[in-house]
Design a protein around this motif. Structure first.
Motif, PDB file in Angstrom:
ATOM      1  N   ASP A 164      38.710  40.586  48.374  1.00  0.00           N
ATOM      2  CA  ASP A 164      38.165  40.400  46.782  1.00  0.00           C
ATOM      3  C   ASP A 164      36.665  41.394  47.471  1.00  0.00           C
ATOM      4  OD1 ASP A 164      37.271  37.865  48.532  1.00  0.00           O
ATOM      5  OD2 ASP A 164      36.660  37.627  46.728  1.00  0.00           O
ATOM      6  N   HIS A 165      36.228  41.613  46.349  1.00  0.00           N
ATOM      7  CA  HIS A 165      34.304  42.126  46.353  1.00  0.00           C
ATOM      8  C   HIS A 165      33.526  41.635  46.664  1.00  0.00           C
ATOM      9  CE1 HIS A 165      37.220  45.682  45.278  1.00  0.00           C
ATOM     10  NE2 HIS A 165      37.042  45.875  46.488  1.00  0.00           N
ATOM     11  N   TRP A 267      38.864  38.626  37.876  1.00  0.00           N
ATOM     12  CA  TRP A 267      39.369  39.001  38.897  1.00  0.00           C
ATOM     13  C   TRP A 267      39.606  40.688  38.810  1.00  0.00           C
ATOM     14  CZ3 TRP A 267      39.090  36.624  44.072  1.00  0.00           C
ATOM     15  CH2 TRP A 267      38.957  35.319  43.955  1.00  0.00           C
ATOM     16  N   THR A 268      39.334  41.970  39.803  1.00  0.00           N
ATOM     17  CA  THR A 268      39.790  42.964  39.241  1.00  0.00           C
ATOM     18  C   THR A 268      41.279  43.049  40.527  1.00  0.00           C
ATOM     19  OG1 THR A 268      39.034  43.766  42.103  1.00  0.00           O
ATOM     20  CG2 THR A 268      38.025  44.012  40.110  1.00  0.00           C
ATOM     21  N   ASP A 277      36.085  50.175  41.345  1.00  0.00           N
ATOM     22  CA  ASP A 277      35.675  49.013  41.130  1.00  0.00           C
ATOM     23  C   ASP A 277      34.793  48.656  39.474  1.00  0.00           C
ATOM     24  OD1 ASP A 277      35.295  45.721  39.910  1.00  0.00           O
ATOM     25  OD2 ASP A 277      34.201  45.082  41.589  1.00  0.00           O
ATOM     26  N   ARG A 278      34.926  48.408  38.525  1.00  0.00           N
ATOM     27  CA  ARG A 278      34.551  48.246  37.210  1.00  0.00           C
ATOM     28  C   ARG A 278      33.704  47.853  36.711  1.00  0.00           C
ATOM     29  NH1 ARG A 278      34.086  52.311  39.709  1.00  0.00           N
ATOM     30  NH2 ARG A 278      34.918  54.464  38.953  1.00  0.00           N
ATOM     31  N   GLU A 279      34.286  45.930  37.395  1.00  0.00           N
ATOM     32  CA  GLU A 279      33.577  44.727  36.762  1.00  0.00           C
ATOM     33  C   GLU A 279      32.265  45.189  36.262  1.00  0.00           C
ATOM     34  OE1 GLU A 279      34.145  42.826  34.941  1.00  0.00           O
ATOM     35  OE2 GLU A 279      36.580  42.945  34.943  1.00  0.00           O
ATOM     36  N   THR A 280      31.122  44.014  35.971  1.00  0.00           N
ATOM     37  CA  THR A 280      30.042  43.868  36.399  1.00  0.00           C
ATOM     38  C   THR A 280      30.254  42.817  37.368  1.00  0.00           C
ATOM     39  OG1 THR A 280      30.008  43.921  33.460  1.00  0.00           O
ATOM     40  CG2 THR A 280      28.429  42.498  34.670  1.00  0.00           C
ATOM     41  N   THR A 340      35.384  32.465  36.487  1.00  0.00           N
ATOM     42  CA  THR A 340      35.946  33.301  36.965  1.00  0.00           C
ATOM     43  C   THR A 340      35.742  34.576  37.574  1.00  0.00           C
ATOM     44  OG1 THR A 340      38.209  33.981  37.066  1.00  0.00           O
ATOM     45  CG2 THR A 340      37.428  34.509  34.606  1.00  0.00           C
ATOM     46  N   GLY A 341      36.512  34.656  38.598  1.00  0.00           N
ATOM     47  CA  GLY A 341      36.778  36.413  38.962  1.00  0.00           C
ATOM     48  C   GLY A 341      36.231  36.332  40.583  1.00  0.00           C
ATOM     49  N   SER A 342      35.827  34.841  40.949  1.00  0.00           N
ATOM     50  CA  SER A 342      35.527  35.106  42.265  1.00  0.00           C
ATOM     51  C   SER A 342      35.793  34.039  43.445  1.00  0.00           C
ATOM     52  CB  SER A 342      33.887  35.089  42.640  1.00  0.00           C
ATOM     53  OG  SER A 342      33.107  33.895  41.919  1.00  0.00           O
TER      54      SER A 342
END
Ligand code: 9MR
Length: 597
Positions: A164-165, A267-268, A277-280, A340-342
């Protein structure tokens, strides 16, 4: 099925073990053949072992005494054969550099250039340049409302954590500490610097500074940037270790704490190269754990760079002191925001992080207040276990065991003795393990390969402190397992061995999902078998109930619970492979070594 052994071969004079799975109860004769097919050694395997970790009956073949060198050797036993293999010097020459280059290729906020990354395939534009973000705010999954913070931070640089980033202080801390400790070990024991300036493939090579330090600094700069500005008051849940509806928020003085992570809001998908990666990007609230990771690493930075870059060293020391004070003021702020997301990297016990940070600050400054804190900690005299991101006391113990003139000699000797005692326990487990690895359990956790590498690191230190050969053999047991001496007959290290891992869970090294994207560069270690959280991903769920612990692994990009890669797993690979590649100490030095204890 071939006989299982390291798929890169063996060092002349080094331990040589192979494993033959065979249900026969009695020892089995073996022969070592040279490339012409002539026998050069023979013997009997050990007695059969019923091995719960692999689910097999196995026989250990020890041909360490074979003295021939060359390639094309074949081992034969019980009707099975090995692949042809080499017995040759310098087998570990390239691995440390490849394993370190993984960190370069994981850098955020800078283009990854073909000439440093080993070829066009791995080049990519900068991701997250700059990596600036505001704090999360608003309602989380449990309905709690987070207040955000009155600033944005430029948290550029650092390494992406894994597939992940996200960039996390907890985990970034142990990873960069491990690289820096490798430098400090060589420095303190008078061994050659492993990555002198100009030796590694890095943009900074040739700048007059050791390349290992150049790579580590990329992460330290990021960690420093995550510190909360002075005068910041935030409303956070105090003393809560789990998220739940109805958290109570209290205003605290958060000055000097560190934000837990900077990561994507969602999560991308796989694949997503970092530049796409275009997520905030969001800053997560500070936590005591992140703050102590910063304090520890910044203190380590301050002493290492003291004579190399005095201004950077001073900046690190100031950050370390402020972080430590902030953690003492706010000792119970856990990372629990339910967004979420990480990844979480949550921890409900910071006593080991407090010990680690106090140890680093004491090693750097010698100031009595840090010394009092570390002596008051229950970790000061506790038995040593392999470190991991959540359990960091051993990192402090390693620092104090190596620091030349901080602890009174009897205290330092006691610490070294506890490291040696841990290594002895690991060797005891090795005796019970079918595949002869220093781990006798059957719970293979998320990142089990790094558990073994971190045990290898402690066994290597035990060798440094005592000069006794059995610890070195234990380090080889770990590397041989990772390089193919396992029931899967796989090398868990990309680019090494006949059947290397090739499909890690990663958003850029994602060739199996998009042929335009590269396979992993060489020198990347898979997290490894995971028999504990098998239902975390679809690949694991399909294996649940059908795999012996060491077999709960697939080389599948979707298998994030088993085949992800991460900076805290590659760091001990750099440490251990560097240690193995080091020229053996001269007889004179090894006599001096007997006196180190
Ligand atoms: O290494 C972590 C492991 O100990 C945990 O069990 C697991 C689940 O929480 O998370 C692992 O860390 C992941 C992190 O949360 C996000 N980036 C990828 C990491 C490796 O899988």
């Amino acid at each position: 099925m071939p006989i299982r052994m390291s798929q890169i071969g063996f060092l002349p004079g080094g331990p040589k073990r192979a494993i033959l799975p065979d249900p026969a109860p009695a020892p089995i004769p073996w022969r070592l053949l040279d490339r012409a097919g002539a026998p050069v050694a023979s013997g009997m395997s050990g007695p059969a072992i019923d091995d719960a970790a692999s689910g097999e009956t196995v026989h250990v073949i020890d041909f360490s005494t074979a003295s021939a060198t060359g390639d094309g050797f074949v081992l034969e036993a019980g009707g099975a054969r090995s692949r042809p293999f080499a017995i040759a010097p310098n087998l570990f020459g390239r691995l440390p550099f490849d394993a370190l280059n993984i960190f370069y290729q994981s850098r955020a906020s800078t283009p990854i250039e073909a000439r440093y990354a080993g070829g066009d395939a791995w080049a990519r534009p900068a991701g997250h340049a700059p990596d600036r973000a505001a704090c999360i705010s608003g309602r989380d999954a449990d309905g709690n409302v987070w207040g955000g913070c009155p600033y944005t931070l430029d948290a550029s640089r650092g390494w992406y954590d894994a597939g992940d980033h996200g960039k996390y202080l907890v985990n970034g801390g142990i990873a960069v500490w491990t690289l820096l400790n490798l430098w400090e070990r060589a420095h303190s024991l008078g061994r050659p610097a492993p990555f002198p300036d100009g030796s590694a493939r890095l943009p900074e090579a040739g700048n007059g500074v050791d390349d290992l330090l150049d790579e580590a600094r990329w992460e330290v700069e990021f960690m420093l940037a995550m510190q909360v500005p002075a005068g910041t008051h935030l409303r956070l849940p105090v003393g809560e270790t789990r998220s739940r509806p109805g958290l109570r928020f209290t205003e605290i003085d958060a000055s000097g704490m560190a934000h837990h992570k900077i990561a994507d809001a969602r999560w991308t998908a796989l694949p997503t190269p970092p530049q796409d990666d275009r997520e905030t990007r969001l800053l997560y609230p500070p936590s005591t754990g992140a703050t102590l990771n910063l304090a520890a690493v910044a203190a380590q930075c301050a002493r290492i760079w003291r004579t190399i870059d005095a201004a950077f060293s001073a900046r690190c020391l100031d950050a370390a002191r402020r972080a430590y004070a902030a953690a003492k003021r706010n000792p119970e702020i856990h990372s629990i925001a339910a967004f979420t997301g990480s990844g979480g990297y949550g921890d409900d016990d910071f006593s080991d992080e407090f010990f680690w940070a106090a140890a680093e600050l004491y090693a750097t400054t010698g100031e009595p207040s840090y010394g009092e804190d570390l002596r008051a900690s229950r970790w000061f005299a506790a038995p040593i276990a392999e470190p991991e991101w959540r359990h960091t006391a051993t990192l402090g113990a390693m620092t104090l065991a190596l620091a030349p003139d901080r602890l009174p000699p009897p205290d330092r000797a006691a610490l070294r003795g506890r490291i040696v005692a841990a290594a002895d326990r690991f060797l005891g487990e090795q005796q019970q393990s079918g595949y002869r690895i220093p781990f006798a359990g059957t719970d293979y956790v998320w990142g089990s390969n790094a558990v073994l590498l971190n045990r290898a690191m402690l066994m290597a230190l035990a060798d440094d402190f005592t000069g006794e050969a059995r610890y070195r053999a234990g380090v080889f047991d770990v590397m041989d397992y990772l390089l193919g001496r396992n029931p899967l007959d796989r090398s868990f290290i990309s680019g090494y061995g006949a059947r290397p891992m090739a499909n890690p869970h990663h958003r850029f090294w994602a060739h199996s999902l998009d042929p335009r994207l590269p396979p992993p560069p060489p020198g990347l270690v898979s997290g490894g078998p995971n028999s504990v959280s098998l239902r975390a991903d679809a690949v694991g769920a399909a294996l649940a109930g059908h795999c012996a612990p060491q077999m709960c692994w697939r080389d599948d990009i979707r298998a994030f619970s088993m085949n992800e890669v991460a900076i805290n797993w590659n760091a001990p690979l750099v440490w251990v492979s560097t240690w193995l590649a080091e020229p053996p100490p001269t007889p004179l030095a090894s006599r001096a070594r007997q006196r180190i204890r």
